[in-house]
Design a protein around this motif. Structure first.
Motif, PDB file in Angstrom:
ATOM      1  N   UNK A  95       0.773  -1.066  -0.008  1.00 48.46           N
ATOM      2  CA  UNK A  95       0.046   0.165  -0.100  1.00 48.46           C
ATOM      3  C   UNK A  95       0.724   1.313   0.005  1.00 48.46           C
ATOM      4  N   UNK A  96       1.830   1.329  -0.910  1.00 52.57           N
ATOM      5  CA  UNK A  96       2.739   2.345  -0.662  1.00 52.57           C
ATOM      6  C   UNK A  96       2.972   2.986  -2.261  1.00 52.57           C
ATOM      7  N   UNK A  97       3.643   4.179  -2.315  1.00 51.99           N
ATOM      8  CA  UNK A  97       4.034   4.610  -3.550  1.00 51.99           C
ATOM      9  C   UNK A  97       5.522   4.290  -3.774  1.00 51.99           C
ATOM     10  N   UNK A  98       5.913   3.659  -4.690  1.00 50.00           N
ATOM     11  CA  UNK A  98       7.103   3.128  -5.073  1.00 50.00           C
ATOM     12  C   UNK A  98       7.731   3.866  -6.213  1.00 50.00           C
ATOM     13  N   UNK A  99       8.750   4.666  -6.045  1.00 50.42           N
ATOM     14  CA  UNK A  99       9.332   5.320  -7.211  1.00 50.42           C
ATOM     15  C   UNK A  99      10.585   4.894  -7.661  1.00 50.42           C
ATOM     16  N   UNK A 100      10.686   4.414  -8.916  1.00 53.50           N
ATOM     17  CA  UNK A 100      11.976   3.869  -9.388  1.00 53.50           C
ATOM     18  C   UNK A 100      12.584   5.076 -10.213  1.00 53.50           C
ATOM     19  N   UNK A 101      13.738   5.538  -9.649  1.00 53.12           N
ATOM     20  CA  UNK A 101      14.390   6.595 -10.256  1.00 53.12           C
ATOM     21  C   UNK A 101      15.841   5.953 -11.240  1.00 53.12           C
ATOM     22  N   UNK A 102      15.486   6.350 -12.436  1.00 53.06           N
ATOM     23  CA  UNK A 102      16.255   5.529 -13.644  1.00 53.06           C
ATOM     24  C   UNK A 102      15.844   4.313 -13.821  1.00 53.06           C
ATOM     25  N   UNK A 103      14.557   4.055 -13.904  1.00 50.08           N
ATOM     26  CA  UNK A 103      13.984   2.578 -13.955  1.00 50.08           C
ATOM     27  C   UNK A 103      14.427   1.804 -14.797  1.00 50.08           C
ATOM     28  N   UNK A 117       0.200  -1.736  -4.031  1.00 48.96           N
ATOM     29  CA  UNK A 117       1.169  -0.650  -4.213  1.00 48.96           C
ATOM     30  C   UNK A 117       1.010   0.100  -5.576  1.00 48.96           C
ATOM     31  N   UNK A 118       1.355   1.408  -5.554  1.00 48.16           N
ATOM     32  CA  UNK A 118       1.735   1.730  -6.862  1.00 48.16           C
ATOM     33  C   UNK A 118       2.922   2.012  -7.422  1.00 48.16           C
ATOM     34  N   UNK A 119       3.541   1.753  -8.605  1.00 47.66           N
ATOM     35  CA  UNK A 119       4.798   1.748  -9.002  1.00 47.66           C
ATOM     36  C   UNK A 119       5.139   2.940  -9.934  1.00 47.66           C
ATOM     37  N   UNK A 120       5.879   3.814  -9.620  1.00 44.78           N
ATOM     38  CA  UNK A 120       6.137   5.039 -10.695  1.00 44.78           C
ATOM     39  C   UNK A 120       7.398   4.728 -11.268  1.00 44.78           C
ATOM     40  N   UNK A 121       7.560   4.303 -12.507  1.00 48.45           N
ATOM     41  CA  UNK A 121       8.963   4.352 -13.163  1.00 48.45           C
ATOM     42  C   UNK A 121       9.230   5.430 -14.091  1.00 48.45           C
ATOM     43  N   UNK A 122      10.434   6.160 -13.301  1.00 50.37           N
ATOM     44  CA  UNK A 122      10.935   7.330 -13.967  1.00 50.37           C
ATOM     45  C   UNK A 122      12.232   7.030 -14.670  1.00 50.37           C
ATOM     46  N   UNK A 123      12.222   7.874 -15.869  1.00 50.38           N
ATOM     47  CA  UNK A 123      13.597   7.423 -16.795  1.00 50.38           C
ATOM     48  C   UNK A 123      13.717   8.592 -17.893  1.00 50.38           C
ATOM     49  N   UNK A 124      14.928   8.902 -18.181  1.00 52.01           N
ATOM     50  CA  UNK A 124      14.922   9.848 -19.132  1.00 52.01           C
ATOM     51  C   UNK A 124      14.919   9.249 -20.658  1.00 52.01           C
ATOM     52  N   UNK A 125      15.086   7.953 -20.735  1.00 51.85           N
ATOM     53  CA  UNK A 125      14.769   7.233 -22.121  1.00 51.85           C
ATOM     54  C   UNK A 125      13.544   6.780 -22.284  1.00 51.85           C
ATOM     55  N   UNK A 126      12.874   7.391 -23.521  1.00 53.44           N
ATOM     56  CA  UNK A 126      11.705   6.697 -23.498  1.00 53.44           C
ATOM     57  C   UNK A 126      11.851   5.170 -24.296  1.00 53.44           C
ATOM     58  N   UNK A 127      12.614   4.900 -24.745  1.00 53.91           N
ATOM     59  CA  UNK A 127      12.869   3.529 -25.350  1.00 53.91           C
ATOM     60  C   UNK A 127      13.016   2.512 -23.979  1.00 53.91           C
ATOM     61  N   UNK A 128      13.645   2.926 -22.961  1.00 54.74           N
ATOM     62  CA  UNK A 128      13.724   2.277 -21.738  1.00 54.74           C
ATOM     63  C   UNK A 128      12.169   2.031 -21.085  1.00 54.74           C
ATOM     64  N   UNK A 151      15.092  17.115 -11.839  1.00 54.33           N
ATOM     65  CA  UNK A 151      13.954  18.196 -12.001  1.00 54.33           C
ATOM     66  C   UNK A 151      12.591  17.172 -11.948  1.00 54.33           C
ATOM     67  N   UNK A 152      12.527  16.495 -10.714  1.00 53.68           N
ATOM     68  CA  UNK A 152      11.449  15.627 -10.451  1.00 53.68           C
ATOM     69  C   UNK A 152      10.060  16.109 -10.293  1.00 53.68           C
ATOM     70  N   UNK A 153       9.049  15.906 -11.150  1.00 55.44           N
ATOM     71  CA  UNK A 153       7.754  16.303 -11.119  1.00 55.44           C
ATOM     72  C   UNK A 153       6.910  15.772 -10.027  1.00 55.44           C
ATOM     73  N   UNK A 154       7.148  15.356  -8.957  1.00 57.95           N
ATOM     74  CA  UNK A 154       6.771  14.874  -7.684  1.00 57.95           C
ATOM     75  C   UNK A 154       6.425  15.952  -6.672  1.00 57.95           C
ATOM     76  N   UNK A 155       5.419  16.130  -5.877  1.00 53.34           N
ATOM     77  CA  UNK A 155       5.168  17.008  -4.918  1.00 53.34           C
ATOM     78  C   UNK A 155       6.212  16.403  -3.452  1.00 53.34           C
ATOM     79  N   UNK A 156       6.563  17.454  -2.961  1.00 51.08           N
ATOM     80  CA  UNK A 156       7.323  17.306  -1.354  1.00 51.08           C
ATOM     81  C   UNK A 156       6.458  16.092  -0.898  1.00 51.08           C
ATOM     82  N   UNK A 157       7.195  15.342  -0.165  1.00 51.44           N
ATOM     83  CA  UNK A 157       6.864  14.110   0.853  1.00 51.44           C
ATOM     84  C   UNK A 157       5.786  13.280   0.247  1.00 51.44           C
ATOM     85  N   UNK A 158       6.014  12.762  -0.842  1.00 55.72           N
ATOM     86  CA  UNK A 158       5.032  11.993  -1.505  1.00 55.72           C
ATOM     87  C   UNK A 158       5.335  10.494  -1.605  1.00 55.72           C
ATOM     88  N   UNK A 159       6.619  10.157  -1.565  1.00 53.65           N
ATOM     89  CA  UNK A 159       6.973   8.909  -1.997  1.00 53.65           C
ATOM     90  C   UNK A 159       7.315   7.972  -0.729  1.00 53.65           C
TER      91      UNK A 159
END
Ligand SMILES: C[S@@+](CC[C@H](N)C(=O)[O-])C[C@H]1O[C@@H](n2cnc3c(N)ncnc32)[C@H](O)[C@@H]1O
Ligand SMILES: [Zn+2]
Length: 251
Positions: A95-103, A117-128, A151-159
């Motif tokens: 039941x958490x927000x899991x944020x993967x940086x450079x997923x 839980x919710x998985x948020x995959x973040x990456x610079x590469x659209x192909x990845x 430049x993370x588009x996430x609010x403070x205290x969210x993950x």
């Protein structure tokens, strides 16, 4: 689990969905949604160094999973042990927000995400990110954003849990990355990941540079000041790190 609305990475105003775009009422930028991936980068300018990294991973995406298994094994960590350690931590994050940086391709972590839980995959590469998306069903508990970690588009205290597997070996500005993690992590949030302490002689993944345990310790000092404790475990030349609230039990 309801995912938080993203913030504009430029002015930090909340974004509003309008069909296939996310619109900023603060600075007026319109961010496109491409095949389900929110693209926070195309409307912004990127430094050449980041464009080069992005191109490299775009071009490696299809073969990336084989490359990472090879690298882990060459760093003297059996792949089974590597993925079991990741599963142990991620599978118990309920039941958490899991944020993967450079997923990257979200391999192998994508298959360990609990359904509640919710998985948020973040990456610079659209192909990845495309490879990551293909691991999950359309109506699954996962979202993918194309972003720059500085430049993370996430609010403070969210993950609740930030993940970073081998990403610190690639990110250009680790101090700023840590500042961003500090900002978006909840007070009782955790950071879990891996770094390569050395790299194989015939390193397939060119943009990676080695990081020492001491460098990591210095980097994470700012996060430890929030009352967290750092646990590390070395497997071959890979260091697993897990920063969690000081009262939590050791693994
Ligand atoms: C070594 S790969 C790690 C991928 C994945 N975490 C794994 O476990 O294999 C590093 C990833 O970071 C991404 N990346 C590099 N610089 C980035 C940045 N500034 N912001 C977001 N992602 C970035 C790359 O596109 C790549 O997918
Ligand atoms: Zn804006």
């Amino acid at each position: 689990m309801q995912l938080l609305a993203p913030e504009c990475p430029r002015c930090r105003e909340k974004l509003r969905r309008n069909g296939e775009t996310l619109n900023c009422s603060g600075c007026g930028i319109i961010y496109p949604l491409n095949s389900g991936v929110a693209d926070f980068l195309t409307p912004l300018s990127l430094a050449q160094e980041l464009i080069d990294i992005c191109d490299y991973f775009d071009n490696s995406a299809v073969n990336y999973d084989n490359m990472i298994v090879t690298m882990v094994e060459e760093l003297k960590c059996p792949w089974r042990e590597y993925s079991e350690l990741i599963e142990r931590v991620v599978a118990e994050t309920r039941k958490k927000l899991i944020v993967n940086l450079g997923c990257g391709t979200s391999f192998p972590v994508g298959s360990f995400i609990p359904l509640d839980s919710h998985y948020l995959g973040l990456d610079i590469s659209s192909e990845m990110l495309k490879q990551s998306c293909s691991l999950f069903d359309d109506d699954s508990n996962a979202s993918f954003w194309r972003i720059d970690v500085e430049r993370l588009p996430l609010p403070d205290n969210s993950a609740d849990l930030c993940l970073a597997f081998f990403s610190f070996n690639v990110f250009i500005n680790l101090e700023e990355t840590i500042r961003q993690i500090n900002r978006v992590l909840k007070a009782d949030g955790e950071l879990f990941g891996t770094i390569a302490l050395t790299l194989p002689q015939e390193n397939l993944l060119k943009p990676l540079g080695p990081i020492s345990a001491q460098q990591l310790d210095v980097l994470l000092r700012g996060l430890k000041d929030r009352g967290s404790e750092l646990f590390t475990e070395r497997k071959g030349n890979i260091l697993f790190f897990h920063l969690k609230p000081a009262t939590a039990k050791a693994p």
